[in-house]
Design a protein around this motif. Structure first.
Motif, PDB file in Angstrom:
ATOM      1  N   ASN A  54      27.436  43.832   6.796  1.00 57.04           N
ATOM      2  CA  ASN A  54      28.351  42.763   6.388  1.00 57.04           C
ATOM      3  C   ASN A  54      29.058  43.065   5.072  1.00 57.04           C
ATOM      4  OD1 ASN A  54      27.987  41.073   8.586  1.00 57.04           O
ATOM      5  ND2 ASN A  54      26.321  39.936   7.640  1.00 57.04           N
ATOM      6  N   PHE A  55      28.683  44.159   4.406  1.00 57.60           N
ATOM      7  CA  PHE A  55      29.341  44.511   3.147  1.00 57.60           C
ATOM      8  C   PHE A  55      30.827  44.710   3.400  1.00 57.60           C
ATOM      9  CE2 PHE A  55      31.050  47.370  -0.003  1.00 57.60           C
ATOM     10  CZ  PHE A  55      30.539  46.867  -1.179  1.00 57.60           C
ATOM     11  N   GLU A  56      31.664  43.990   2.624  1.00 56.53           N
ATOM     12  CA  GLU A  56      33.110  44.129   2.767  1.00 56.53           C
ATOM     13  C   GLU A  56      33.764  44.516   1.460  1.00 56.53           C
ATOM     14  OE1 GLU A  56      35.227  40.968   4.690  1.00 56.53           O
ATOM     15  OE2 GLU A  56      33.722  40.802   6.263  1.00 56.53           O
ATOM     16  N   SER A  57      33.555  43.684   0.429  1.00 53.22           N
ATOM     17  CA  SER A  57      34.206  43.941  -0.850  1.00 53.22           C
ATOM     18  C   SER A  57      33.477  43.173  -1.939  1.00 53.22           C
ATOM     19  CB  SER A  57      35.681  43.522  -0.800  1.00 53.22           C
ATOM     20  OG  SER A  57      35.790  42.134  -0.567  1.00 53.22           O
ATOM     21  N   ASN A  66      39.804  42.785  -6.879  1.00 54.78           N
ATOM     22  CA  ASN A  66      38.783  43.555  -6.181  1.00 54.78           C
ATOM     23  C   ASN A  66      38.158  44.543  -7.155  1.00 54.78           C
ATOM     24  OD1 ASN A  66      38.863  42.425  -3.615  1.00 54.78           O
ATOM     25  ND2 ASN A  66      40.462  43.816  -2.912  1.00 54.78           N
ATOM     26  N   ILE A  67      36.847  44.615  -7.122  1.00 49.49           N
ATOM     27  CA  ILE A  67      36.116  45.565  -7.959  1.00 49.49           C
ATOM     28  C   ILE A  67      36.214  46.944  -7.310  1.00 49.49           C
ATOM     29  CG2 ILE A  67      33.785  46.233  -8.717  1.00 49.49           C
ATOM     30  CD1 ILE A  67      34.852  43.828 -10.296  1.00 49.49           C
ATOM     31  N   ASP A  68      36.541  47.939  -8.106  1.00 51.09           N
ATOM     32  CA  ASP A  68      36.602  49.312  -7.624  1.00 51.09           C
ATOM     33  C   ASP A  68      35.201  49.759  -7.223  1.00 51.09           C
ATOM     34  OD1 ASP A  68      38.124  52.002  -7.523  1.00 51.09           O
ATOM     35  OD2 ASP A  68      36.322  52.422  -8.719  1.00 51.09           O
ATOM     36  N   LEU A  69      35.034  50.232  -5.993  1.00 52.64           N
ATOM     37  CA  LEU A  69      33.698  50.586  -5.499  1.00 52.64           C
ATOM     38  C   LEU A  69      33.119  51.823  -6.181  1.00 52.64           C
ATOM     39  CD1 LEU A  69      33.974  49.711  -1.700  1.00 52.64           C
ATOM     40  CD2 LEU A  69      33.071  48.337  -3.592  1.00 52.64           C
ATOM     41  N   ASP A  70      33.970  52.723  -6.664  1.00 49.18           N
ATOM     42  CA  ASP A  70      33.457  53.869  -7.429  1.00 49.18           C
ATOM     43  C   ASP A  70      32.844  53.379  -8.741  1.00 49.18           C
ATOM     44  OD1 ASP A  70      34.153  55.768  -5.518  1.00 49.18           O
ATOM     45  OD2 ASP A  70      36.144  56.099  -6.391  1.00 49.18           O
ATOM     46  N   TRP A  71      33.543  52.457  -9.422  1.00 45.95           N
ATOM     47  CA  TRP A  71      33.005  51.875 -10.664  1.00 45.95           C
ATOM     48  C   TRP A  71      31.691  51.166 -10.373  1.00 45.95           C
ATOM     49  CZ3 TRP A  71      31.999  46.713 -11.752  1.00 45.95           C
ATOM     50  CH2 TRP A  71      31.648  46.432 -13.082  1.00 45.95           C
ATOM     51  N   TRP A  72      31.677  50.363  -9.311  1.00 42.52           N
ATOM     52  CA  TRP A  72      30.463  49.624  -8.942  1.00 42.52           C
ATOM     53  C   TRP A  72      29.313  50.589  -8.666  1.00 42.52           C
ATOM     54  CZ3 TRP A  72      27.749  49.041  -4.178  1.00 42.52           C
ATOM     55  CH2 TRP A  72      26.796  48.013  -4.182  1.00 42.52           C
ATOM     56  N   VAL A  75      27.943  51.825 -12.043  1.00 45.90           N
ATOM     57  CA  VAL A  75      27.149  50.851 -12.798  1.00 45.90           C
ATOM     58  C   VAL A  75      25.852  50.515 -12.053  1.00 45.90           C
ATOM     59  CG1 VAL A  75      29.061  49.927 -14.155  1.00 45.90           C
ATOM     60  CG2 VAL A  75      28.470  48.835 -11.986  1.00 45.90           C
ATOM     61  N   MET A  76      25.867  50.592 -10.724  1.00 48.63           N
ATOM     62  CA  MET A  76      24.634  50.396  -9.954  1.00 48.63           C
ATOM     63  C   MET A  76      23.650  51.542 -10.236  1.00 48.63           C
ATOM     64  SD  MET A  76      24.313  47.649  -8.045  1.00 48.63           S
ATOM     65  CE  MET A  76      23.335  48.039  -6.612  1.00 48.63           C
ATOM     66  N   ASP A  77      24.162  52.767 -10.284  1.00 49.56           N
ATOM     67  CA  ASP A  77      23.299  53.914 -10.609  1.00 49.56           C
ATOM     68  C   ASP A  77      22.682  53.746 -11.990  1.00 49.56           C
ATOM     69  OD1 ASP A  77      23.731  55.181  -8.193  1.00 49.56           O
ATOM     70  OD2 ASP A  77      25.272  56.539  -8.972  1.00 49.56           O
ATOM     71  N   LYS A  78      23.493  53.331 -12.944  1.00 47.99           N
ATOM     72  CA  LYS A  78      22.997  53.125 -14.313  1.00 47.99           C
ATOM     73  C   LYS A  78      21.931  52.028 -14.334  1.00 47.99           C
ATOM     74  CE  LYS A  78      24.600  52.031 -18.971  1.00 47.99           C
ATOM     75  NZ  LYS A  78      25.755  51.649 -19.791  1.00 47.99           N
ATOM     76  N   ALA A  79      22.189  50.915 -13.655  1.00 49.13           N
ATOM     77  CA  ALA A  79      21.228  49.805 -13.630  1.00 49.13           C
ATOM     78  C   ALA A  79      19.943  50.193 -12.897  1.00 49.13           C
ATOM     79  CB  ALA A  79      21.858  48.577 -12.978  1.00 49.13           C
ATOM     80  N   SER A  80      20.058  51.022 -11.878  1.00 47.86           N
ATOM     81  CA  SER A  80      18.858  51.420 -11.130  1.00 47.86           C
ATOM     82  C   SER A  80      17.918  52.263 -11.983  1.00 47.86           C
ATOM     83  CB  SER A  80      19.241  52.172  -9.855  1.00 47.86           C
ATOM     84  OG  SER A  80      19.724  53.463 -10.145  1.00 47.86           O
TER      85      SER A  80
END
Length: 148
Positions: A54-57, A66-72, A75-80
């Motif tokens: 169901n992931f869309e945006s 819209n949040i850029d998915l590369d940026w996301w 930041v997800m890698d950093k938070a993980s």
């Protein structure tokens, strides 16, 4: 065959209901929600609760861009690396401070240590159900509908 899993999570990523409240939640779900299987998952660390296919945006909670998915992804890698203890980010679109948990995920997603995962519910969880579960758990909740 595909599966739908409705995941109920606290809006506060670190919140865990008490044993007593969890017992009440289990009893209520067993009586009121017809489904194939219900799991109650508690982890030591915060984890990303995804919406599967169901992931869309993702949208900015401030400017609605819209949040850029590369940026996301970055930041997800950093938070993980901190086991999602620090979800703070500054949006790349309008430079506003927020949290990964507060971004607007098209089809809800979130972060949590605790989740209730209801596999293939036979009926929709209504607003009334959600409000009652919030009372039982003692916190605000988010419903994540995942399709796999």
């Amino acid at each position: 065959m595909s599966d739908v899993i409705v995941k109920i999570i606290p809006k506060d990523p670190k919140f865990v209901p008490s044993e007593m409240k969890l017992g009440e939640v289990k009893e209520w779900i067993n009586f009121n929600v017809s489904n194939e299987k219900t799991e109650y998952i508690l982890t030591d660390e915060v984890r990303f609760i995804d919406q599967g296919e169901n992931f869309e945006s993702i949208g900015c909670p401030f400017c609605s861009s819209n949040i850029d998915l590369d940026w996301w992804g970055e930041v997800m890698d950093k938070a993980s690396k901190t086991s999602f203890h620090n979800l703070s980010v500054v949006t790349d679109c309008c430079n506003e401070a927020t949290s990964l948990n507060e971004l607007n995920y098209k089809w809800n997603a979130g972060f949590s240590r605790f989740s209730i995962e209801i596999m293939n519910p036979r009926e929709e969880l209504t607003i009334e159900h959600t409000e009652y579960l919030m009372q039982l758990m003692g916190c605000k909740i988010k419903k994540v509908v995942a399709f796999y």
